[in-house]
Each structure stands twice: as C-alpha cells, then as structure tokens.
Motif scaffolding. Structure first.
Motif, PDB file in Angstrom:
ATOM      1  N   TYR A  79      40.909  37.255  -1.134  1.00 48.03           N
ATOM      2  CA  TYR A  79      41.121  36.746  -2.399  1.00 48.03           C
ATOM      3  C   TYR A  79      41.514  36.608  -3.429  1.00 48.03           C
ATOM      4  CZ  TYR A  79      40.634  31.605  -4.340  1.00 48.03           C
ATOM      5  OH  TYR A  79      40.804  31.063  -5.339  1.00 48.03           O
ATOM      6  N   ILE A  80      40.955  37.530  -3.926  1.00 51.03           N
ATOM      7  CA  ILE A  80      41.501  37.267  -5.718  1.00 51.03           C
ATOM      8  C   ILE A  80      42.670  38.024  -4.880  1.00 51.03           C
ATOM      9  CG2 ILE A  80      40.999  38.623  -7.093  1.00 51.03           C
ATOM     10  CD1 ILE A  80      39.509  36.102  -7.141  1.00 51.03           C
ATOM     11  N   GLY A  81      43.138  39.257  -4.474  1.00 48.94           N
ATOM     12  CA  GLY A  81      44.595  40.238  -4.572  1.00 48.94           C
ATOM     13  C   GLY A  81      45.531  38.902  -3.690  1.00 48.94           C
ATOM     14  N   TRP A  82      45.042  38.162  -3.056  1.00 45.70           N
ATOM     15  CA  TRP A  82      45.957  36.785  -2.715  1.00 45.70           C
ATOM     16  C   TRP A  82      46.745  35.845  -3.277  1.00 45.70           C
ATOM     17  CZ3 TRP A  82      49.249  36.524   1.348  1.00 45.70           C
ATOM     18  CH2 TRP A  82      49.423  36.555   2.450  1.00 45.70           C
ATOM     19  N   LEU A  83      45.731  35.629  -4.840  1.00 43.90           N
ATOM     20  CA  LEU A  83      46.578  34.671  -5.974  1.00 43.90           C
ATOM     21  C   LEU A  83      47.883  34.614  -5.591  1.00 43.90           C
ATOM     22  CD1 LEU A  83      43.260  34.949  -7.876  1.00 43.90           C
ATOM     23  CD2 LEU A  83      43.461  33.021  -6.419  1.00 43.90           C
ATOM     24  N   PRO A  84      48.007  35.429  -6.532  1.00 39.32           N
ATOM     25  CA  PRO A  84      49.494  35.682  -6.607  1.00 39.32           C
ATOM     26  C   PRO A  84      50.677  34.933  -5.630  1.00 39.32           C
ATOM     27  CG  PRO A  84      48.958  38.141  -7.517  1.00 39.32           C
ATOM     28  CD  PRO A  84      47.643  37.004  -6.038  1.00 39.32           C
ATOM     29  N   LEU A  85      50.393  34.775  -4.890  1.00 45.51           N
ATOM     30  CA  LEU A  85      51.255  34.024  -3.360  1.00 45.51           C
ATOM     31  C   LEU A  85      50.605  32.995  -2.726  1.00 45.51           C
ATOM     32  CD1 LEU A  85      51.929  37.642  -1.305  1.00 45.51           C
ATOM     33  CD2 LEU A  85      53.731  35.700  -3.341  1.00 45.51           C
ATOM     34  N   THR A  86      49.387  32.989  -3.101  1.00 45.71           N
ATOM     35  CA  THR A  86      48.509  31.693  -3.299  1.00 45.71           C
ATOM     36  C   THR A  86      48.234  30.427  -4.307  1.00 45.71           C
ATOM     37  OG1 THR A  86      46.178  32.462  -3.172  1.00 45.71           O
ATOM     38  CG2 THR A  86      47.242  32.627  -0.950  1.00 45.71           C
ATOM     39  N   SER A  87      46.964  30.196  -5.393  1.00 46.78           N
ATOM     40  CA  SER A  87      46.966  29.846  -6.329  1.00 46.78           C
ATOM     41  C   SER A  87      48.060  30.188  -7.152  1.00 46.78           C
ATOM     42  CB  SER A  87      45.155  29.534  -6.630  1.00 46.78           C
ATOM     43  OG  SER A  87      44.429  28.891  -4.934  1.00 46.78           O
ATOM     44  N   PHE A  88      48.698  30.941  -7.418  1.00 52.30           N
ATOM     45  CA  PHE A  88      49.334  30.746  -8.615  1.00 52.30           C
ATOM     46  C   PHE A  88      50.979  31.442  -7.841  1.00 52.30           C
ATOM     47  CE2 PHE A  88      45.073  32.170 -10.599  1.00 52.30           C
ATOM     48  CZ  PHE A  88      45.102  30.668 -11.049  1.00 52.30           C
ATOM     49  N   ILE A  89      50.753  31.155  -7.578  1.00 57.44           N
ATOM     50  CA  ILE A  89      52.478  31.394  -6.736  1.00 57.44           C
ATOM     51  C   ILE A  89      53.559  30.075  -7.336  1.00 57.44           C
ATOM     52  CG2 ILE A  89      52.179  29.132  -4.877  1.00 57.44           C
ATOM     53  CD1 ILE A  89      54.440  30.703  -2.852  1.00 57.44           C
TER      54      ILE A  89
ATOM     55  N   ALA B 292      50.670  25.326  -3.519  1.00 57.95           N
ATOM     56  CA  ALA B 292      49.699  25.888  -4.170  1.00 57.95           C
ATOM     57  C   ALA B 292      48.051  25.677  -3.873  1.00 57.95           C
ATOM     58  CB  ALA B 292      49.894  25.960  -5.275  1.00 57.95           C
ATOM     59  N   GLN B 293      47.670  26.401  -3.566  1.00 59.58           N
ATOM     60  CA  GLN B 293      46.249  26.084  -2.905  1.00 59.58           C
ATOM     61  C   GLN B 293      45.521  26.048  -4.308  1.00 59.58           C
ATOM     62  OE1 GLN B 293      44.871  28.982  -0.383  1.00 59.58           O
ATOM     63  NE2 GLN B 293      47.304  28.701   0.541  1.00 59.58           N
ATOM     64  N   THR B 294      45.006  24.804  -5.214  1.00 58.76           N
ATOM     65  CA  THR B 294      44.864  24.801  -6.799  1.00 58.76           C
ATOM     66  C   THR B 294      43.250  23.970  -6.344  1.00 58.76           C
ATOM     67  OG1 THR B 294      46.153  22.710  -6.823  1.00 58.76           O
ATOM     68  CG2 THR B 294      46.712  24.494  -8.135  1.00 58.76           C
ATOM     69  N   ARG B 295      42.996  23.570  -4.958  1.00 59.77           N
ATOM     70  CA  ARG B 295      41.306  23.212  -4.887  1.00 59.77           C
ATOM     71  C   ARG B 295      40.437  24.646  -4.214  1.00 59.77           C
ATOM     72  NH1 ARG B 295      39.896  18.798  -2.021  1.00 59.77           N
ATOM     73  NH2 ARG B 295      41.834  19.018  -0.255  1.00 59.77           N
ATOM     74  N   VAL B 296      39.541  24.865  -5.004  1.00 57.21           N
ATOM     75  CA  VAL B 296      38.497  26.379  -4.599  1.00 57.21           C
ATOM     76  C   VAL B 296      37.504  26.204  -4.068  1.00 57.21           C
ATOM     77  CG1 VAL B 296      38.288  28.756  -4.712  1.00 57.21           C
ATOM     78  CG2 VAL B 296      40.448  27.892  -6.269  1.00 57.21           C
ATOM     79  N   LEU B 297      36.881  26.078  -2.577  1.00 59.27           N
ATOM     80  CA  LEU B 297      35.843  25.491  -2.184  1.00 59.27           C
ATOM     81  C   LEU B 297      35.374  26.288  -1.949  1.00 59.27           C
ATOM     82  CD1 LEU B 297      36.941  22.507  -0.067  1.00 59.27           C
ATOM     83  CD2 LEU B 297      36.930  22.039  -2.479  1.00 59.27           C
ATOM     84  N   VAL B 298      33.660  26.502  -2.516  1.00 58.09           N
ATOM     85  CA  VAL B 298      32.914  27.497  -2.290  1.00 58.09           C
ATOM     86  C   VAL B 298      31.534  27.229  -2.822  1.00 58.09           C
ATOM     87  CG1 VAL B 298      32.081  29.879  -4.415  1.00 58.09           C
ATOM     88  CG2 VAL B 298      34.197  29.079  -4.326  1.00 58.09           C
ATOM     89  N   ARG B 299      30.762  27.511  -1.137  1.00 55.16           N
ATOM     90  CA  ARG B 299      29.452  27.156  -1.206  1.00 55.16           C
ATOM     91  C   ARG B 299      29.038  27.272  -2.378  1.00 55.16           C
ATOM     92  NH1 ARG B 299      25.515  29.378   3.358  1.00 55.16           N
ATOM     93  NH2 ARG B 299      25.104  31.201   1.927  1.00 55.16           N
ATOM     94  N   ARG B 300      27.732  26.623  -2.613  1.00 55.90           N
ATOM     95  CA  ARG B 300      27.489  26.317  -3.907  1.00 55.90           C
ATOM     96  C   ARG B 300      26.632  27.959  -4.539  1.00 55.90           C
ATOM     97  NH1 ARG B 300      26.144  22.331  -6.845  1.00 55.90           N
ATOM     98  NH2 ARG B 300      26.929  20.848  -5.106  1.00 55.90           N
ATOM     99  N   ASP B 301      25.868  29.144  -3.592  1.00 58.04           N
ATOM    100  CA  ASP B 301      24.784  30.091  -4.094  1.00 58.04           C
ATOM    101  C   ASP B 301      26.034  30.898  -4.547  1.00 58.04           C
ATOM    102  OD1 ASP B 301      26.042  30.446  -1.363  1.00 58.04           O
ATOM    103  OD2 ASP B 301      24.018  30.966   0.031  1.00 58.04           O
ATOM    104  N   ARG B 302      27.332  30.723  -3.821  1.00 54.67           N
ATOM    105  CA  ARG B 302      28.826  32.235  -4.310  1.00 54.67           C
ATOM    106  C   ARG B 302      29.190  31.518  -4.709  1.00 54.67           C
ATOM    107  NH1 ARG B 302      31.322  35.372   0.319  1.00 54.67           N
ATOM    108  NH2 ARG B 302      31.038  37.054  -1.617  1.00 54.67           N
ATOM    109  N   VAL B 303      28.696  29.913  -6.084  1.00 53.56           N
ATOM    110  CA  VAL B 303      30.245  29.299  -7.308  1.00 53.56           C
ATOM    111  C   VAL B 303      29.944  30.477  -8.579  1.00 53.56           C
ATOM    112  CG1 VAL B 303      29.993  27.663  -8.560  1.00 53.56           C
ATOM    113  CG2 VAL B 303      29.393  27.339  -6.813  1.00 53.56           C
ATOM    114  N   GLN B 304      28.678  30.845  -8.688  1.00 53.22           N
ATOM    115  CA  GLN B 304      29.160  31.828 -10.049  1.00 53.22           C
ATOM    116  C   GLN B 304      29.708  33.025  -9.601  1.00 53.22           C
ATOM    117  OE1 GLN B 304      28.159  30.822 -12.921  1.00 53.22           O
ATOM    118  NE2 GLN B 304      29.180  32.170 -13.499  1.00 53.22           N
TER     119      GLN B 304
END
Length: 476
Positions: free
Chosen positions: A268-278, A286-298
């Motif tokens: 996921y982090i490797g794709w950031l330049p072409l997904t969220s920060f394109i 651009a995928q500017t909402r990142v939905l994360v299960r609560r126990d992995r948020v931090q």
C-alpha cells in the motif's frame, strides 16, 4: 519559452479574434514559461462553424470506420514521435513530476489514441435483424459536433478520452483546453495538422470559463464531453438539459482506499504516489480517504507519517522528486484552507500541513489527518495531498463508510486474499475499484456513480457515447 500567436481552427493556423494572451506560469519557479492566445466567444463561433461544415458537408463522417482508424493511426504515429516533448511541456505547465509525465501523462494519451485507432477495422456501424413485422437495418451514426472541455491536471489523457472515440465515430470536435495548460494543446494541434485530418474535423481553442460556457450553449454543438469539478458539471448538465443536448460528465471524487485486516502495508505504501498522492493529490481518482480497521490505525498512521516525511518534494524536473507543486497559487491556497478547516473540525493532524520551507513555488507537503467520515475534510474534494485516515469496526462497516459519500469515482481494496478483495470491490459503488493498486486501462470503461458524473469514457463503452442509433424498417 514556448510561445504561440495563433489558434488551430478550420484545418489551419489563424489569428485570434482578440489580442488576449494566456501567460503560463511555472508552479515551481513562478516564472512565465510560455504564452498562447486566449480564445474568445468569437473564436469559438469560428471553430464550431468549421466543425459544423466538416460534419455536415465534409468527407470525415462519410468515411468508413477503417479509413478513420487509419487516419487516427497517422495521428498516433506523429504523437509518439513527440511524446517526450509533450511530457516535458505538461510538467512545465502544471508541475507534476517529469517521471509521472513520462509514465502516464503523454504515454496514456498515446495509448488511448492508439486503442481507438485499432478499433476502426472492427467497428460495426450497420447490422440487420429480423423484426416482428419486417426486416430492419440498424445503424450507428455519429452524434455530430462535439465540444470537448478538458481540465489541467491530465490534459492530454483527458483530451484523448473524448477526442479519439469521437473522431473514430465520425464526429467533428472542438477542444477547449484549460487556460492553465494551453501549450500541450497547441502541440496537439500541430500533430493533427501533420496527420492530415480534413479541415474543421478538429479545432483547438484554449480559453477561460466565459468562452467555455459560450461553447456549451452554442446551437451548432450536438454533444458536450466535460471533465472537471462537480459544481461545473452541474452547471454544464443544466445548460445541456435546457436544450436537450447530449452530454457526458466525468466529475469529482472522494475515493476510499479500504485496508482490510490482512492488507500488505508495504504494498500500500509503495503505491501512494499513484493512488493517494497522484499529481500531488490533484487527481479526481485520488484515494484521499483511508479506511483502516480500528486495531491497525496506529500502525497505519505511523507508516503513513514515515512515508510522508521521506517523500522528496521539489523541482518536478528532478528525477529524484516524488511530489511536485500544486498547479496554481489558487489551488495551494484552497488546500491550505482545508488543512486549517480539518484542525478546526477536530481532526488530528498526524503529518505534514505546511510548505516544508519552500518560499517559491506552490508547494504543500503530504498531509495526513486522523478523523471521521462526517468531517468536511473527509467528504469534500480537496484536490491536494491531504489524506484522512478513518477507523472502521469490521468489513461491513468499511464498505458502508466507503459508500457513504456523494461521490463514486475511484477506490481500492488492499488484502492478501485476491478473491476477498474482489468480493469487497464488487460492493463499492464507484466506477473503478481496484484490488491492491489502481489502474485506468484504455480497454475498460471509466466514469462515476452519483455526483462523480454520468456516462463512460474508454473501452467500447466510451465509443458508444458518440454514436446514435437509427432503425430503418423495410416493408416493401
């Protein structure tokens, strides 16, 4: 410095009706890098008249699809020869990294053009069917004169998603590039001229909002194809509805990246330049909402913060740069306003939020908030490098949050189980929802649900929007 003094109308270069000039300012240096004439309503009138003549009386709509495909092939060959120049020009105009321009801005435009050129041999425009009462010939005929109104973020790609299928269908096209990016459009005009398309089949008139609205209202236009903001799309849709004029609208987005509980964060982090920060977040997909299960948020916040701090900002022509400036000072001010708003709303600023010391150029550093889906920074399209991490409880909650938006354009699902990802993607109400990455492919339809637009571009479906059906029953 690239300078133009004429407009491409009626198959040749012609003086504009006024002396108005667009000065193109580098988003990195804030210096003028080019000039082009600014089209006026009178120039739009001339371009539509030339397109009308080319469609009503010229050879283009009367050629076979194979002949038109061959002409598009000549244009594609000419385009390929100047692809590097096109990429450099787009970077100079709007500030995306040269690496991205070389990867996508120019090559994707060429790929779309080549795809539709290749459909010429297989496009069926007339077929026979036996009706209940008589044999019927069913024809697909070009819709007519098309006004293609294009934004500044991916100017050539979004020109080709309209121009290429319209031309293959047999339409004539008037392209209105955004005033921020007129230079690449002038290169395209040179290529159209070189390819020898009939006069008037393509006209290219860079202009601002007033001339754009004049083009939308013009009685000689049969269809408007628009990409831009949802607000502008609503205006164009209303104007077209008044005249029962066909239109296709590819509008804004607030796309979600759903990180399932088994997501590979390295991927996921490797794709950031072409997904969220394109394009520094200036992409409608651009995928500017990142939905994360609560126990992995931090864990995700830590990884995003680390990635944002490490992301190299600066001169978009430097091969090491990963995040260039925003396209205009106005856009930078808008994004910074949303960053302030997020903090006022109670979102937690986790990373970024400033200019990282840049005193020149329209820079905003990659920014991450922890918030919830009710906040304006999570609901409104910011069009900048600003992400909002939103916790969810379980898979059903993630899907609910992804769909809880007025938009529905792009998105992604991240998981180590491809079948599970496909099952979730099927339930997300967006025009494109990828699994473990993101991709727009010329062979597949692209467009939006809900306020993200109407109609589809790319693929055979993108061609359908430029064709009308006609039935001819034969009873004797």
């Amino acid at each position: 410095m690239r300078e133009y003094t004429q407009l491409y109308i009626g198959g040749g270069w012609t003086d504009p009706a006024t002396g108005a000039v667009i000065e193109v300012v580098s988003p990195h240096t804030e210096e003028v890098v080019g000039r082009a004439p600014e089209g006026s309503p009178a120039d739009m009138d001339r371009a539509v008249a030339a397109a009308r003549e080319a469609f009503d009386d010229g050879p283009w709509p009367r050629m076979s699809p194979a002949e038109r495909g061959e002409a598009l092939g000549r244009l594609a060959a000419a385009y390929e020869a100047r692809q590097a120049e096109m990429a450099e020009t787009i970077t100079a105009e709007m500030g995306c990294t040269l690496a991205f321009s070389q990867l996508a801005q120019a090559p994707m435009a060429h790929a779309v053009l080549s795809y539709y050129a290749g459909l010429g041999d297989s496009l069926v425009v007339e077929s026979e069917r036996q009706g209940l009462f008589a044999p019927i010939t069913v024809r697909r005929e070009p819709v007519g004169v098309v006004a293609a109104i294009v934004p500044w973020n991916t100017p050539q790609f979004l020109t080709m998603t309209k121009m290429a299928p319209a031309l293959l269908a047999g339409c004539a096209v008037v392209v209105k590039p955004a005033p921020e990016t007129p230079l690449d459009a002038q290169i395209l005009a040179e290529l159209v001229d070189e390819a020898g398309l009939p006069p008037g089949v393509v006209g290219i008139v860079p202009a601002g909002r007033e001339s754009g609205e004049h083009l939308v209202r013009h009685p000689g236009v049969d269809k408007v194809a628009f990409t831009g903001s949802t607000a502008a799309g609503r205006r164009i849709g209303a104007l077209c509805a008044e005249q029962l004029r066909r239109c296709s609208l590819e509008l804004g987005g607030k796309s979600a990246a759903i990180l399932l509980d088994d997501a590979d964060l390295d991927a996921y982090i490797g794709w950031l330049p072409l997904t969220s920060f394109i394009i520094s977040g200036q992409g409608c997909i651009a995928q500017t909402r990142v939905l994360v299960r609560r126990d992995r948020v931090q864990e995700v916040l830590d990884r995003l913060s680390e990635a944002c701090r490490a992301m190299r900002m600066g001169d978009p022509f430097d091969p090491a740069t990963e995040l260039g400036p925003l396209a205009t000072a106005r856009q930078r001010d808008k994004v910074e306003g949303y960053i302030r708003l997020g903090q006022e709303e109670g979102a937690k600023l986790v990373a970024g939020g400033g200019r990282r010391g840049f005193e020149r150029g329209w820079y905003v550093e990659p920014t991450v908030f922890l918030g919830d889906n009710t906040m304006r920074v999570a609901r409104e399209e910011i069009f900048g490098p600003v992400l909002v991490v939103i916790p969810y409880e379980d898979e059903e909650d993630a899907i609910r949050l992804a769909n809880d938006s007025e938009y529905g354009l792009g998105g992604s699902v991240w998981t180590r189980d491809a079948e599970r990802g496909l099952a979730v993607a099927r339930r997300v109400r967006t025009g494109v929802c990828a699994v473990n990455g993101f991709l727009l492919d010329p062979v597949a339809p692209f467009g939006g649900f809900k306020a993200s637009g109407m109609g589809r571009e790319l693929g055979p479906e993108g061609l359908d929007g430029y064709l009308e059906y006609k039935s001819i029953p034969r009873m004797g």
